[in-house]
Write a protein that holds these residues in place. Structure first.
Motif, short mmCIF file in Angstrom:
data_model
loop_
_atom_site.label_atom_id
_atom_site.label_comp_id
_atom_site.label_asym_id
_atom_site.label_seq_id
_atom_site.Cartn_x
_atom_site.Cartn_y
_atom_site.Cartn_z
N THR A 57 0.70 -1.16 -0.11
CA THR A 57 -0.06 -0.08 -0.07
C THR A 57 0.98 1.29 0.03
OG1 THR A 57 -1.65 -1.11 0.99
CG2 THR A 57 -1.89 1.28 1.45
N GLN A 58 1.83 1.17 0.78
CA GLN A 58 2.74 2.35 0.78
C GLN A 58 3.25 2.59 -0.69
OE1 GLN A 58 5.68 2.59 3.84
NE2 GLN A 58 4.01 2.64 5.49
N GLU A 85 1.74 10.05 -4.00
CA GLU A 85 2.53 10.92 -3.13
C GLU A 85 3.34 11.72 -3.85
OE1 GLU A 85 3.52 8.82 0.50
OE2 GLU A 85 1.74 7.55 0.21
N TYR A 136 -1.35 16.40 1.05
CA TYR A 136 -0.47 15.12 0.70
C TYR A 136 -1.21 13.73 1.09
CZ TYR A 136 3.71 12.31 0.78
OH TYR A 136 4.80 11.23 0.45
N ILE A 162 -2.09 10.27 1.45
CA ILE A 162 -1.76 8.58 1.43
C ILE A 162 -2.78 7.91 1.20
CG2 ILE A 162 0.31 9.72 3.03
CD1 ILE A 162 -1.50 8.11 5.11
N PRO A 163 -2.68 6.58 0.80
CA PRO A 163 -3.77 5.84 0.34
C PRO A 163 -4.64 5.69 1.59
CG PRO A 163 -1.89 4.87 -0.01
CD PRO A 163 -1.32 5.89 0.81
N THR A 164 -5.93 5.88 1.35
CA THR A 164 -6.93 5.45 2.34
C THR A 164 -7.60 4.12 2.07
OG1 THR A 164 -8.91 6.17 0.93
CG2 THR A 164 -7.87 7.94 2.01
N ALA A 165 -8.62 3.63 2.60
CA ALA A 165 -9.21 2.48 2.78
C ALA A 165 -9.71 2.22 1.27
CB ALA A 165 -10.38 1.99 3.61
N LEU A 166 -10.15 3.34 0.55
CA LEU A 166 -10.87 3.19 -0.68
C LEU A 166 -9.96 3.32 -1.90
CD1 LEU A 166 -13.72 5.64 0.09
CD2 LEU A 166 -13.97 3.28 -0.24
N VAL A 187 -6.93 1.17 -1.61
CA VAL A 187 -6.25 -0.20 -1.87
C VAL A 187 -6.93 -1.23 -2.39
CG1 VAL A 187 -5.14 -1.52 -0.18
CG2 VAL A 187 -5.28 0.68 0.39
N ARG A 210 -14.96 -0.05 3.99
CA ARG A 210 -14.06 0.79 3.35
C ARG A 210 -14.48 2.16 3.57
NH1 ARG A 210 -9.38 -1.61 0.66
NH2 ARG A 210 -9.37 -3.78 1.14
N ILE A 239 -14.66 3.63 7.19
CA ILE A 239 -13.23 4.10 7.78
C ILE A 239 -12.41 4.75 6.72
CG2 ILE A 239 -13.21 2.04 9.34
CD1 ILE A 239 -11.07 0.56 7.23
N SER A 240 -12.85 5.29 5.57
CA SER A 240 -12.01 5.91 4.62
C SER A 240 -11.48 7.06 5.34
CB SER A 240 -12.74 6.26 3.35
OG SER A 240 -13.91 7.03 3.65
N LEU A 287 -6.98 7.25 8.63
CA LEU A 287 -5.81 6.81 7.87
C LEU A 287 -5.06 5.86 8.71
CD1 LEU A 287 -4.39 10.31 6.61
CD2 LEU A 287 -5.63 8.58 5.34
N ARG A 347 -1.02 4.02 8.21
CA ARG A 347 -0.08 3.94 7.31
C ARG A 347 0.47 2.43 7.41
NH1 ARG A 347 1.82 6.45 2.73
NH2 ARG A 347 3.62 7.51 2.80
N GLY A 368 -2.45 -1.43 5.15
CA GLY A 368 -2.76 -1.48 3.87
C GLY A 368 -4.40 -1.96 4.13
N TYR A 369 -5.02 -1.78 5.44
CA TYR A 369 -6.68 -1.76 5.65
C TYR A 369 -6.98 -3.03 5.38
CZ TYR A 369 -5.89 3.29 5.06
OH TYR A 369 -5.35 4.61 5.09
#
Lengths: 757, 162
Positions: A656-657, A665, A682, A684-688, A690, B128, B131-132, B135, B137, B140-141
């Protein structure tokens, strides 16, 4: 007398999902992180930062701030007598003297009884600046007449390297095909969710304690002691629970530790200093930006003959570890494949922008993006399957790579095959793009500090028969503690719940380089294994003496040949009485053999090497440029997986990163000003954001790692960048060579391509 | 700003505080009431680490003035476990490996809690979406989503909600 007669056998059944009890503290809100700490009498520290990218400081007037009610101290650089410091170059001071070199440079600091007053006090500080010309672009910074940042770096060159292995010129001349490309990658922030926070406490006896979570507390401790001119034994770092690190917290923010210490010493009271999220972005230590020009020479059959790289990295205003990161970025990918001829040029250039540091994988992922893009460009021209091209050239067990890396275990070709099979490489869905990428990453650096290659640990048998481990390695959620407990449990033949671990206090933990260079499991874990084995031996020896006959240790107790048994608590008690109070301890020291690492950087740099191949499946909307990542398959060779639940977590999180790095990013600048200095801008990925991520572990024992294990935590993000770039290129027929691959970039690439047609 | 008396229900208990109503609910909880389970990752409403439940709704407590809690009900992470009995969400987060550094976990769990109050059988996309705003890090959820699905299942089998 022979003491123990059995051998340690691998019992794998407990090793799939162990977590330490700390996890329960985390999910109930009881875990104490750095930002949660409060000490009696604690003051609040704040930093005044430069609003200018480059200026001379003509004067700092602290008087008004000092007179404000509630302010306990105000400091500026000219009244301190600290030595310059830095990991590679001593180019930083706690607070600037004479000059500031970027927007965010630390100029003055205050401590007050609350945060509000501290912020008001910053407003009351007057700084007289004389503006200097600034430079933001690396090429402009190298040009004659450019503003110079540091006397020690003429021409703004902080570091450079020229390297030739083999005969690349000849190879490029005779090759059937040469492919070339230019790639760029912006600064990226590790974006750990907990901002850096430190509570510095100076006691009446001259001892300084820093309550802060860093990945390398021992290194930070020595550095802080040196800068403040304190005996190192008087400096102690106690780590609260760490809210993420990802390499961004290896040394955390040294300025914060030093400035809060200076204020605490000045006030004789604890001082808490926490960075705001904006400060994290503008004055943290993001990963360096890179411009890469690279070319690859191949034969018609796909054999790689040579690679040339011309790398320019953006150092920003101060260096931190940028030279080392630049080195890894420029060369680690060379060892994924058999490449006999190498030509590498690296220039690390100072600019009046945010100083840089490192991030998970240390630049390897950036090199991966360029190298793996080139490979696909070559495959296309040669009419070869990108998978076949990689299988043909990838390194194998027993080989020594072009830079001298000794590959003692390697399942890379299995990873490539598995990742390709799982994504449906040969059963492609129409309208989708597919990409593949391969990686190597050093697991446990031998050359980070050549005198300190290994790690050590203690294991102690408690009076109640339980075992306590002491390690200097750090757990910030990646699962190091759980893995270490599992290793010790296996070595001792006891249940994991009988073992606890301490690692977060420099007073009690053995010295360690820390959580970096993917060395936790491979090197730190090996030390744990050796400590536990030593403890086991001493327990058996003590028991044999108690019983007067040989014993075996099994199932958490000791049994003699004639069937007598002793509980571990009985053995601990006996030892305590025999020794007037001592405990049985095992010391483990893992000292890997010295590396024949020469001046050109040739030699074996790590205990073991982990491998990975990722495949990506994407859809690209040609109208809008939007990239939709459908699926990532991440096949990994990290040797034996010691704790599956955290290994899976590492893959999901690291991929995911990597997707954030690939598609979302990157710092945006206006001159020297960071434009996206919040988590809103800035992204970073959210749950939506991924996609489906599928981890695959090809488990083959490594001969050196503990119970056959190798590192995993960094390599998880390395192949993502190349795989995504290749999948997008596959979907579009057009290649995007600048990260992040946003919809705007893709759209622009489509428009440019259409104009050319 | 003048301090004033604010009465509200915190984790099921009626309390009265004397505070500046313009400070954030997050500050009130963390700095004045000592409930540090609710985390501050940005203070700007972007990370979700400070999520609490205000009258049944998941909110970023850093964006809610303390005065807005007046006569309302606030639930924080500290309320979920009853004695040594963990909430099914907490159990599931541990079982599924959804916790790495754990800094986002309290806020994440509170967002999931609010979702399960609304919907006893949430789909993956509903989870998803819910919880969107939180965050993470580390994870990866994926394991977080698995945990929420599993908790929903557990609650359904027990015939409870949230």
């Amino acid at each position: 007398m022979p003491t123990e007669t059995d051998i340690i056998t691998g019992d794998r059944k407990t090793d799939r999902g162990f977590q330490t009890p700390e996890v329960w503290a985390k999910i109930t809100g009881k875990a104490i992180y750095g930002i949660d700490l409060k000490l009696p009498g604690m003051l609040y520290g704040k930093i005044l930062r430069s609003p200018h990218p480059h200026a001379r400081i003509m004067g700092v007037d602290l008087e008004q701030a000092r007179r404000m009610p509630g302010v306990r101290a105000a400091l500026a650089g000219d009244e301190l007598s600290c030595k310059p410091f830095g990991m590679v170059y001593k180019d930083e001071l706690p607070l600037a003297i004479d000059r500031v070199r970027y927007i965010g440079d630390e100029v003055a600091a205050v401590a007050a009884i609350d945060e509000k007053i501290a912020l008001k006090a910053l407003e009351a500080i007057n700084v007289d600046y004389e503006l200097l010309p600034a430079v933001f672009d690396t090429e402009e910074a190298m040009a004659p007449g450019a503003p110079q940042l540091h006397d020690q770096h003429p021409g703004n060159l902080a570091w450079q390297r020229e390297l030739t292995r083999g005969n690349p010129e000849a190879a490029f001349k005779t090759a059937d095909l040469v492919v070339e490309g230019s790639f760029s990658v912006p600064q990226v922030h590790a974006a750990y969710l907990e901002p850096i926070c430190c509570v510095a406490d100076y006691d009446p006896y001259g001892g300084l304690t820093l309550h802060t979570a860093v990945q390398s507390p021992d290194i930070v401790r020595e550095l802080v002691a040196d800068v403040l001119d304190l005996p190192v034994s008087k400096v102690r770092i106690i780590g609260p629970v760490m809210g993420g690190g990802f390499g961004g917290r290896v040394y955390g923010n040294l300025k914060v530790y030093i400035i809060s210490s200076l204020l605490a010493i000045r006030c004789g009271r604890p001082v808490r200093m926490q960075l705001t999220r904006q400060e994290e972005f503008i004055a943290g230590r993001p990963m360096i930006a890179a411009k890469i020009r690279a070319k690859l020479a191949l034969n018609q059959d796909g054999t790689i003959l040579a690679r040339a790289v011309d790398l320019i990295t953006d150092n920003g205003a101060y260096s931190a570890q940028a030279p080392w990161v630049s080195k890894t970025l420029s060369e680690r990918n060379d060892s994924v494949y058999r490449i006999p001829n190498i030509r590498t040029t690296v220039r690390l250039v100072c600019t009046n922008k945010v100083p840089t540091g490192q991030y998970r994988a240390y630049g390897n992922q950036v090199g991966n993006f360029a190298m793996e893009s080139l490979l696909d460009m070559a495959a296309k021209k040669l009419g070869l399957d990108p998978l076949e091209l990689r299988l043909k050239n990838c390194v194998k067990k027993g080989e020594v790579t072009v830079h001298g890396l000794r590959i003692n275990s390697c399942a890379l070709s299995d990873c490539l095959q598995a990742a390709a099979d799982e994504i449906g490489w040969h059963k492609r869905k129409p309208g989708r793009g597919y990409g593949i990428s391969a990686a190597i990453h050093a697991g446990g650096s031998l050359v980070f500090d050549k005198n300190m290659r290994g790690a050590s640990a203690y294991a102690r048998l408690e009076y109640d028969g339980r075992v306590t481990l002491f390690s200097g390695e750090q757990d910030y959620g990646q699962g190091t503690h759980a893995t270490f407990i599992l290793i010790a449990a296996r070595a001792l033949g006891i249940e994991p719940d009988q073992i606890i671990i301490y690692s977060r206090d420099t007073l009690t933990s053995p010295f360690s380089i820390g959580a970096l260079a993917m060395r936790q499991t491979t090197i730190g874990g090996k030390a744990i294994q050796l400590a536990a084995e030593k403890l086991r031996e001493k327990i058996a020896q003590t028991a044999a003496e108690m019983l007067g006959e040989p014993v075996v240790m099994e199932g958490g107790r000791v049994r003699s040949a004639t069937g007598k048994t002793l509980e571990l608590s009985e053995i601990a008690a006996d030892y305590r009485f025999q020794t007037s109070g001592l405990s049985i301890t095992g010391e483990g020291k893992y000292v890997p053999s010295e590396s024949a690492y020469d001046d050109t950087g040739y030699g074996n740099i790590a205990v073991a090497y982990s491998f990975a191949a990722h495949t990506a499946e994407v859809e690209v909307d040609r109208e809008t440029g939007e990239v939709k990542i459908i699926r990532i398959v991440a096949a990994h060779d990290s040797g034996r997986i010691l704790n599956l639940i955290s290994a899976r977590g590492q893959v999901y999180g690291g991929v995911t990163q990597g997707l954030g790095y690939s598609c979302q990013e990157g710092y945006l600048f206006d001159g020297g000003r960071v434009l996206n200095d919040s988590l809103a801008d800035y992204r970073i990925p959210t749950a939506l954001d991924v996609p489906d991520i599928m981890p695959i572990f090809i488990e083959q024992d490594d001969p050196e790692g503990p119970f056959g294990a190798k590192g995993l935590g960094e390599i998880v993000m390395v192949p993502v960048l190349g795989a995504v770039a290749n999948a997008v290129a596959d979907a579009l027929g057009i290649r995007v060579t600048d990260l992040p691959i946003t919809a705007e970039r893709v759209y622009q690439a489509i428009v440019e391509w259409e104009c050319e047609q | 700003m003048q301090k004033e008396q604010i009465c509200f229900t915190l984790n099921g208990e009626t309390i009265e505080v004397y505070t500046d109503p313009t400070i954030s609910l997050l500050r009130l909880l963390r700095d004045e009431l000592g409930l540090t389970g609710t985390k501050e990752g940005c203070g700007e409403g972007e990370c979700g680490a400070c999520t609490v439940i205000l009258d049944g709704m998941a909110v970023n407590s850093c964006l809610v003035p303390a005065g807005k809690a007046k006569n309302r009900s606030v639930l924080t992470i500290e309320s979920l476990a009853k004695g040594d009995k963990y909430h099914p969400l907490q159990e599931a987060f541990v079982e599924k490996g959804a916790v790495q550094c754990g800094f986002c976990s309290p806020g994440m769990i509170m967002s999931a809690y609010a979702l399960l109050q609304e919907s006893s059988e949430p789909t993956s996309i509903e989870i998803r979406t819910a919880i969107s705003g939180n965050l993470c890090r580390c994870s990866g959820y994926k394991q977080i989503e698995e945990a929420v699905l599993s908790a929903a299942e557990k609650l359904k089998n027990r015939g409870e909600s949230g």
